[in-house]
Design an enzyme around this catalytic site. Structure first.
Site, PDB file in Angstrom:
ATOM      1  N   HIS A 185     100.429  23.435  -2.313  1.00 21.38           N
ATOM      2  CA  HIS A 185      99.311  22.294  -2.742  1.00 21.38           C
ATOM      3  C   HIS A 185      98.939  22.499  -4.066  1.00 21.38           C
ATOM      4  O   HIS A 185      98.243  23.778  -4.685  1.00 21.38           O
ATOM      5  CB  HIS A 185      98.039  22.506  -1.629  1.00 21.38           C
ATOM      6  CG  HIS A 185      96.955  21.570  -1.563  1.00 21.38           C
ATOM      7  ND1 HIS A 185      95.963  21.521  -2.571  1.00 21.38           N
ATOM      8  CD2 HIS A 185      96.778  20.641  -0.742  1.00 21.38           C
ATOM      9  CE1 HIS A 185      95.358  20.661  -2.197  1.00 21.38           C
ATOM     10  NE2 HIS A 185      95.695  19.976  -1.354  1.00 21.38           N
ATOM     11  N   CYS A 241     127.291  18.616  25.631  1.00 24.13           N
ATOM     12  CA  CYS A 241     127.145  18.480  27.046  1.00 24.13           C
ATOM     13  C   CYS A 241     126.948  19.781  27.768  1.00 24.13           C
ATOM     14  O   CYS A 241     126.302  20.646  27.323  1.00 24.13           O
ATOM     15  CB  CYS A 241     128.561  17.678  27.479  1.00 24.13           C
ATOM     16  SG  CYS A 241     130.110  18.294  27.218  1.00 24.13           S
TER      17      CYS A 241
END
Length: 643
Positions: free
Chosen positions: A564, A427
């Site tokens: 990859h 908060c």
């Protein structure tokens, strides 16, 4: 329940912060062209439409804001789920759609469905809460490999849409009776004179969080029950002192009462929060006074201090009752603000409108005294009431963003790390944390970091008071938690290792233009000698491509690494690959990601280059790689420093 309502209130602060400027734009535009609503002035039209962009889409704003604010880690995918959750009922409950479902003409569809539009706050709040709950439950769900693309956060919008289908189906049957009941209630109290006006004012405010106040407004303001208070007032028809009675009492509240209430909220704020509270209250109070747009102010305390909102609704009812009793009348086209009040003075049927100003001063005193008393008596957490003082703000060693990362790392360790910490929220001045077991927290060591205080709420919740810079600590703590507990070093240096045994080559020599041209980022490649492929960094697996040939990993410093395997291997549909990790797994250098059948690649005429790319190059400040001719799996390749 109280904590949940307060979380809602804090979450709504983001969309509510956009409302004052929208109200100001529309108010000025309407002031310039009060009769044509921009039709007679291009500049007025520009301002009115700009403001309407926000005010006419309150439902969407609330859905997205609540979904994001109520989600456990404030991830953007929760906001997307909130948007989808809102759009589903907008489409399914639209009059044309309902007409198709029920096999009736559009004009015969229940009028209740006309209230299902982008302004509908009730649908927005409902959609936002459901989306947040779906995110908190399903953001880490793991699906079978064939459906792995839809695992994790990608599943949240899909699940949310499915849930909203059921909710929308229910609303088709539930919404009209509720709406029609409120219309009937409004018609029943319309014959009670001043008392009816007071009851209308009370329920008008009370129903705003649900969006159903429009049902009552239709009864009193328009021609559903023959009252047509707005239309008759501006046409100067009816009985002087009676026509306008369902509008007049709002002026003392919106022009005087609510701004005085905003002053009380500001004065009840703690000293260190007053500056931030003042900016919000001043903007909201001005919007209320000048234009009559009260949402920025009302939503600031509607949920975090709901008893105060009930008091506000009661005071509105009293204002409506008093104005109607003494037959003081004025009217509005837009809302009960200063602009419409001045314009209504020219309408002959307005009766003693100046008395509304005098009564408004009385209501200002009533609102101020009442708000001050209720807030302090019941210790309501209105904006700025967080329990921390300036002298209690933590003194964290370091400078800039580093000091927040250092504090967050220390807090994370003493909270019990990944094994104990569940969710991170904050908060104005404190961290609000959910854990598995507060007994596993070392509160003494947390206090030793310099934070002002630690408050254990129960066995599952703890609050750590940090100060006004709590947002930055919360962000760093969330990063560490999302990275599986990895903590950041001060120099933000990422160590990069080989992903396979073989020959290392510059990325510019990869025979794929996308990689060699560094379109996806800088990096390197290895021509492997074996099929075992390993993680080159410590981090968390963020994505696994459905065809198993590509893996995304994110380090604690935010560096995103793509591994990859092979060139054009996507066409093999995963057949040569065996995967050893899942999305969300914590990995370190040497963790096996997959095994690839190199002979199968060769048989399919595919190159086996394993490419390592740093896809978010904007975070890379410096990269130093050792391009040796041959490497073994997990040999040190070099360093990448992030900004």
């Amino acid at each position: 329940m109280k904590a949940y309502m307060q979380r809602m209130g804090r979450s709504l602060m983001l969309p509510v912060a956009t409302l004052p400027v929208a109200a100001l734009f529309m108010g000025i535009g309407y002031w310039i062209d009060p009769s044509g609503w921009g039709g007679n002035s291009i500049f007025a039209a520009f301002l009115i439409k700009a403001g309407a962009t926000i005010l006419d889409n309150l439902g969407i704003l609330f859905a997205v804001g609540l979904a994001l604010g109520m989600s456990k880690d404030k991830d953007g995918s929760s906001a997307l789920a909130g948007l989808i959750a809102f759009l589903v009922p907008m489409q399914l409950l639209a009059p044309a759609t309902v007409a198709m479902f029920t096999k009736v003409d559009v004009e015969n569809v229940n009028i209740a469905f006309q209230a299902i539009n982008n302004k509908n706050v009730f649908i927005g709040i409902l959609a936002g809460l459901i989306a947040a709950e779906m995110y908190n439950r399903f953001n880490n769900v793991k699906l079978p490999m064939a459906l792995s693309f839809f695992s994790g956060k990608r599943s949240v919008p899909i699940v949310t849409a499915a849930v909203m289908l059921v909710v929308s189906a229910g609303l088709i049957f539930v919404w009209p009776p509720v709406y029609n009941a409120l219309v009937a209630f409004g018609e029943s109290i319309s014959g009670l004179g001043a008392l009816g006006a007071g009851l209308y004012g009370f329920f008008n405010r009370l129903l705003i969080p649900t969006g159903l106040h429009h049902a009552l407004n239709n009864v009193f303001w328009f021609n559903i029950a023959g009252i047509d208070d707005i239309g008759k007032f501006w046409a100067s028809e009816g009985v002087k002192g009676v026509t306008g009675m369902y509008q007049a009492g709002f002026f003392p509240v919106m022009m005087f009462g609510l701004p005085a209430g905003a002053l009380a909220i500001y004065q009840c704020a703690r000293p260190e929060n007053k500056k931030a509270t003042a900016s919000l209250m001043m903007a909201a109070a001005f919007a209320s006074f000048f234009t009559g747009v009260t949402e920025p102010l009302e939503f600031s305390f509607m949920f975090v201090a709901w008893p105060l909102y009930v008091v506000h609704a009661a005071l509105t009812g009293i204002s409506m009752f008093v104005a109607a009793t003494f037959h003081w009348t004025a009217g509005f086209n837009f809302s009960a603000g200063f602009i419409d009040f001045i314009l209504s003075l020219r309408v002959p049927i307005a009766n003693k409108p100046y008395m509304l100003l005098l009564f408004g001063l009385v209501m200002a005193v009533v609102y101020y005294v009442t708000f001050m008393f209720v807030i302090k008596k019941f210790n309501l957490m209105t904006p700025g009431r967080e329990e921390v003082s300036l002298e209690d703000v933590a003194d964290v060693s370091g400078s800039g963003s580093d000091k927040f990362a250092v504090l967050a790392a220390k807090l994370y360790e003493n909270l019990g790390g990944a094994a104990n910490l569940q969710t991170v929220d904050n908060c104005t001045t404190r961290l609000r944390l959910a854990v598995n077991d507060t007994s596993r927290i070392d509160t003494n060591k947390i206090k030793a970091t310099g934070v002002p205080g630690v408050k254990v709420i129960d066995g599952k919740n703890i609050q750590i008071i940090v100060g006004t810079e709590v947002q930055f600590v919360a962000d760093e703590l969330s990063k560490i938690h999302q990275a599986g507990g990895l903590t950041a070093s001060d120099n933000k240096e990422n160590t990069i290792y080989a992903v396979a045994t073989g020959k290392i080559i510059p990325i510019t020599e990869v025979s794929d233009d996308v990689f060699s041209a560094k379109m996806m980022g800088d990096g390197f490649a290895i021509i492997p000698e074996t099929g075992d492929i390993y993680s080159p960094v410590d981090g968390v697996v963020t994505s696994i491509f459905p065809t198993k040939h590509a893996y995304g990993i994110k380090t604690v410093h935010g560096l995103e690494v793509l591994v990859h395997v092979g060139i054009d291997t996507v066409n093999l549909k995963g057949e040569p690959f065996e995967v050893f990790v899942n999305e969300g797994d914590k990995v370190s250098k040497g963790t096996k990601l997959c095994h690839v059948d190199l002979k199968a690649l060769e048989g399919a005429n595919k190159q086996s280059d394993v490419i390592v790319v740093f896809t978010n190059q904007d975070k890379v400040a410096d990269m130093s790689l050792n391009m040796q001719s041959n490497v073994n799996a997990n040999d040190l390749i070099g360093q990448v420093k992030t900004k």
